[in-house]
Design a protein around this motif. Sequence first.
Motif, mmCIF file in Angstrom:
data_model
loop_
_atom_site.group_PDB
_atom_site.id
_atom_site.type_symbol
_atom_site.label_atom_id
_atom_site.label_comp_id
_atom_site.label_asym_id
_atom_site.label_seq_id
_atom_site.Cartn_x
_atom_site.Cartn_y
_atom_site.Cartn_z
ATOM 1 N N HIS A 36 -27.153 -10.611 13.774
ATOM 2 C CA HIS A 36 -25.803 -10.081 13.597
ATOM 3 C C HIS A 36 -24.838 -10.718 14.587
ATOM 4 O O HIS A 36 -23.716 -11.102 14.222
ATOM 5 N N LEU A 37 -25.273 -10.827 15.839
ATOM 6 C CA LEU A 37 -24.398 -11.415 16.855
ATOM 7 C C LEU A 37 -24.109 -12.884 16.532
ATOM 8 O O LEU A 37 -22.952 -13.333 16.602
ATOM 9 N N ARG A 38 -25.127 -13.634 16.140
ATOM 10 C CA ARG A 38 -24.915 -15.048 15.824
ATOM 11 C C ARG A 38 -24.016 -15.223 14.601
ATOM 12 O O ARG A 38 -23.216 -16.161 14.543
ATOM 13 N N ARG A 43 -18.898 -17.029 12.563
ATOM 14 C CA ARG A 43 -17.703 -16.716 11.776
ATOM 15 C C ARG A 43 -16.435 -16.982 12.587
ATOM 16 O O ARG A 43 -15.454 -17.511 12.084
ATOM 17 N N LEU A 44 -16.484 -16.581 13.866
ATOM 18 C CA LEU A 44 -15.301 -16.693 14.725
ATOM 19 C C LEU A 44 -15.140 -18.076 15.345
ATOM 20 O O LEU A 44 -14.048 -18.460 15.771
ATOM 21 N N GLY A 45 -16.243 -18.793 15.454
ATOM 22 C CA GLY A 45 -16.226 -20.072 16.147
ATOM 23 C C GLY A 45 -16.031 -19.915 17.646
ATOM 24 O O GLY A 45 -15.543 -20.834 18.313
ATOM 25 N N MET A 46 -16.435 -18.766 18.159
ATOM 26 C CA MET A 46 -16.258 -18.439 19.579
ATOM 27 C C MET A 46 -17.500 -17.702 20.068
ATOM 28 O O MET A 46 -18.125 -16.930 19.340
ATOM 29 N N GLN A 47 -17.856 -17.908 21.352
ATOM 30 C CA GLN A 47 -18.956 -17.172 21.946
ATOM 31 C C GLN A 47 -18.449 -15.807 22.415
ATOM 32 O O GLN A 47 -17.381 -15.700 23.012
#
Length: 293
Positions: A36-38, A43-47
Amino acid sequence: MDLLDSMKVYVLAVEKGSLSAAATACGISATMAGNHLRTLEKRLGMQLLSRTTRRQHLTPFGEDYYQRCKEILRLVAETDEQAQKLQLAPAGKLRVTAPVSFGTEALMPALSDYLERYPQVSVDLVLSDRVLDLLEEGFEAAIRIGPVPDSALIARPLAPYRLMICASPAYLARRGTPARPDELSQHECLAFSPSAAAHWRLADQEHICRVPVSGRLQVNQGQALRVAALQGMGIVLQPAILLEGDVRAGRLVQLFPNHQLATRPMSILYLPDRYRSLKLRSFVDFVVERFKH
């Protein structure tokens, strides 16, 4: 993966301090929580989280995203709760039409009780003596006086519409009090237009009579006819709900109280497919209960 589910996992991971704790709270595996986190980060392109073997840290963007996720999840939960409440209680705007005299004198006072009973319902009441089309003009219910036409509408009967014949004391002092119904033809009879009747129908225990009537005044509104009668302009035939208060106060005198005037049927009508609406059902049941047949 469902975006809202991923947001929930992320919020729990932040609040509980680890993905494994979030997985336990959600009843899923730690691997699934990581997925889920990945998915969110891809999706966001951000960590969002900076993870080491010992602890995790929110990135600056992750902190801002955490706050936004909490707000989104709160709004979704509130919307779900509101939807559940709407399914359990009548709510929304209800558009209704009724005849002018009945709507003003009888329905309007009753609406106070209805609105108090159902605080989430609002009513848009249109008073008109025209027969309005429910479907074309956007009404959910209509109260009609007279025979119900054969149509696709469902009709629930209400108490018949009673009529009274009255005149003012001043008129009767000037023109005399008719002792028999047939004497009405010698008096000024106030007519409701455009459907002014040439005869008034009365009945006693033995006879039914149709009395020819005429007069110099026709009005298209019952309340205006009442005022004309109060001013001594003639004899009026109108609904009892419009005149009985004046009779009790002595402003008008009821004529032929021992004769029965022809009553008119009254109904509340609605389209059958609309009755699934809780607000419409609540209103129809209320009106039938208040104005019992």
